[in-house]
Design a protein around this motif. Structure first.
Motif, PDB file in Angstrom:
ATOM      1  N   ALA A  52       0.854  -1.187   0.000  1.00 18.54           N
ATOM      2  CA  ALA A  52       0.000   0.000   0.000  1.00 18.54           C
ATOM      3  C   ALA A  52       0.890   1.237   0.000  1.00 18.54           C
ATOM      4  CB  ALA A  52      -0.892  -0.006   1.243  1.00 18.54           C
ATOM      5  N   GLY A  53       0.457   2.252  -0.747  1.00 17.45           N
ATOM      6  CA  GLY A  53       1.240   3.482  -0.781  1.00 17.45           C
ATOM      7  C   GLY A  53       2.070   3.588  -2.045  1.00 17.45           C
ATOM      8  N   GLY A  54       2.786   4.687  -2.162  1.00 10.35           N
ATOM      9  CA  GLY A  54       3.519   4.981  -3.381  1.00 10.35           C
ATOM     10  C   GLY A  54       4.824   4.218  -3.510  1.00 10.35           C
ATOM     11  N   THR A  55       5.107   3.741  -4.712  1.00  7.61           N
ATOM     12  CA  THR A  55       6.375   3.069  -4.989  1.00  7.61           C
ATOM     13  C   THR A  55       7.069   3.652  -6.214  1.00  7.61           C
ATOM     14  OG1 THR A  55       5.197   1.395  -6.299  1.00  7.61           O
ATOM     15  CG2 THR A  55       5.628   0.871  -3.982  1.00  7.61           C
ATOM     16  N   GLY A  56       6.395   4.548  -6.935  1.00  7.77           N
ATOM     17  CA  GLY A  56       6.975   5.105  -8.154  1.00  7.77           C
ATOM     18  C   GLY A  56       6.390   4.521  -9.416  1.00  7.77           C
ATOM     19  N   LYS A  57       5.163   3.989  -9.331  1.00  8.95           N
ATOM     20  CA  LYS A  57       4.543   3.379 -10.507  1.00  8.95           C
ATOM     21  C   LYS A  57       4.311   4.387 -11.629  1.00  8.95           C
ATOM     22  CE  LYS A  57       0.773   1.868  -8.641  1.00  8.95           C
ATOM     23  NZ  LYS A  57       0.978   2.605  -7.387  1.00  8.95           N
ATOM     24  N   THR A  58       3.845   5.587 -11.290  1.00  9.64           N
ATOM     25  CA  THR A  58       3.450   6.548 -12.328  1.00  9.64           C
ATOM     26  C   THR A  58       4.599   6.914 -13.268  1.00  9.64           C
ATOM     27  OG1 THR A  58       1.692   7.394 -10.894  1.00  9.64           O
ATOM     28  CG2 THR A  58       2.369   8.787 -12.732  1.00  9.64           C
ATOM     29  N   PRO A  59       5.818   7.195 -12.775  1.00 16.90           N
ATOM     30  CA  PRO A  59       6.917   7.443 -13.726  1.00 16.90           C
ATOM     31  C   PRO A  59       7.215   6.228 -14.613  1.00 16.90           C
ATOM     32  CG  PRO A  59       7.491   8.257 -11.552  1.00 16.90           C
ATOM     33  CD  PRO A  59       6.232   7.460 -11.386  1.00 16.90           C
ATOM     34  N   VAL A  60       7.010   5.015 -14.082  1.00 15.22           N
ATOM     35  CA  VAL A  60       7.227   3.820 -14.894  1.00 15.22           C
ATOM     36  C   VAL A  60       6.190   3.762 -16.009  1.00 15.22           C
ATOM     37  CG1 VAL A  60       7.275   1.296 -14.893  1.00 15.22           C
ATOM     38  CG2 VAL A  60       8.257   2.552 -12.969  1.00 15.22           C
ATOM     39  N   VAL A 156       8.738  -1.739  -6.778  1.00 13.31           N
ATOM     40  CA  VAL A 156       9.033  -1.646  -5.348  1.00 13.31           C
ATOM     41  C   VAL A 156      10.034  -0.511  -5.130  1.00 13.31           C
ATOM     42  CG1 VAL A 156      10.896  -3.352  -5.468  1.00 13.31           C
ATOM     43  CG2 VAL A 156       9.734  -2.950  -3.282  1.00 13.31           C
ATOM     44  N   ASP A 157       9.847   0.208  -4.046  1.00 12.12           N
ATOM     45  CA  ASP A 157      10.779   1.269  -3.662  1.00 12.12           C
ATOM     46  C   ASP A 157      12.000   0.627  -3.019  1.00 12.12           C
ATOM     47  OD1 ASP A 157      10.940   4.423  -2.858  1.00 12.12           O
ATOM     48  OD2 ASP A 157      11.796   3.159  -1.299  1.00 12.12           O
ATOM     49  N   GLY A 158      13.193   0.970  -3.534  1.00 17.00           N
ATOM     50  CA  GLY A 158      14.402   0.358  -3.013  1.00 17.00           C
ATOM     51  C   GLY A 158      14.633   0.639  -1.538  1.00 17.00           C
TER      52      GLY A 158
END
Length: 328
Positions: A52-60, A156-158
């Motif tokens: 849940a929460g942001g991982t950076g999907k939108t830039p991908v 996934v956020d590193g």
């Protein structure tokens, strides 16, 4: 939206142990989602996550759509439209829609490529295909079984990985880790420190792609040495604050809000006033700017970021695989 509790990203302790029985109910609810997925007449690539929460999907999503369009494929993105009042399916038009209509992320994407929203993912995909889309890149929806995915990437956020490895509410996972990775075609790790997540993916037989979010060079250069008041309502605001420090800005105050936070006039004017009293520049993210009125945007500096892949050729091979899937 509420901020993620700190114990989600710490060693499992008392709080996560006490909440584990509730996570069984969450898992049971997810297991009830069934039925045969609808197969779109065009390729569908899902950019999802397991937490849940942001991982950076939108830039991908933006990067993949642009890569496909550079190939001559009429690709477009499909989002749920979280935070917007419209249910869709509708093509997002920045000239007519605001974040309150379609959500901040779809509005951001629509500034760069054709973007749609549809809370019903099947209805959205049908409308997009009828309108001439040659490929659909789903922003989120990995746990939604209604639309068949030809390819699924888990982002996934590193820095935070999969947290404590437990399912909501005992941890950040939307589903058990093994079950989620078993449906993915690749793991995308954004940022440094994703070794454990990558190792788990490799153990499950998944390829791992690594990438970084790179700030706009011209905007970053203008912030170097300047005092800034940074504010952000994204999944991990601290990443934005760290980016500002990395480009040489002097962050004299940082204000974090929950993801997708709707700014009120009182809050915004208070931020501007504090910045003026400190002699600082108010700076925010491109996503947060989508939730500001056009007049408000003129009063802040917006720092965009772009995705930079460590191995772009690997990404192109995945897209080759996607476009090689027969449809019709």
């Amino acid at each position: 939206m509420m901020r993620a509790p700190g114990f989600w990203y710490a060693r499992p302790g008392m709080a996560s142990a006490l909440l584990t029985p509730l996570s069984w109910l969450w898992r049971a609810g997810g297991a009830l989602q069934g039925g045969s997925p609808w197969a779109a007449p065009v390729p569908v690539l899902c950019v999802g996550n397991l937490v849940a929460g942001g991982t950076g999907k939108t830039p991908v999503v933006r990067d993949l759509v642009e890569r496909l369009r550079a190939r001559g494929v009429a690709a477009a993105s499909l989002s749920r439209g979280h935070g917007g009042r419209l249910t869709g399916p509708v093509a997002v038009d920045p000239a007519r829609h605001g974040a309150g209509d379609v959500g901040d992320e779809p509005l951001l994407l629509a500034g760069h490529h054709p973007a749609w929203i549809g809370r019903d993912r099947v209805a959205g995909a049908r409308a997009m295909a009828a309108a001439g889309a040659g490929a659909i890149i789903m922003d989120d929806g990995f746990q939604n079984p209604s639309l068949r995915k030809d390819l699924s990437l888990v982002v996934v956020d590193g820095g935070t990985g999969f947290g404590n490895g437990r399912v909501i509410p005992a941890g950040p996972l939307r589903e058990p880790l093994t079950a989620g990775l078993s449906r993915a075609d690749a793991l995308v790790v954004i940022g440094e420190g994703g070794g454990l997540a990558a190792a788990r993916a490799v153990a499950e037989g998944l390829p791992v792609l690594t990438a970084r979010l790179v700030p706009d060079a011209s905007v970053a250069a203008g912030l170097r040495g300047r005092a800034v008041l940074a504010f952000a309502g994204i999944g991990r605001p601290e990443k934005f604050f760290a980016t500002l420090r990395d480009v040489g800005a002097r962050v004299v105050e940082q204000v974090a809000f929950a993801d997708h936070h709707p700014f009120t006039p009182t809050q915004f004017l208070a931020l501007i006033g504090r910045a003026e009293r400190m002699g600082a520049i108010p700076v925010t993210t491109e996503k947060d700017a989508m939730r500001l009125t056009p007049d408000w945007r003129e009063r802040v500096i917006i720092l965009p970021v772009r995705l930079s892949w460590d191995d772009p050729a690997m990404v192109e091979r995945l897209l080759d695989r996607l476009m090689g899937v027969p449809h019709g």
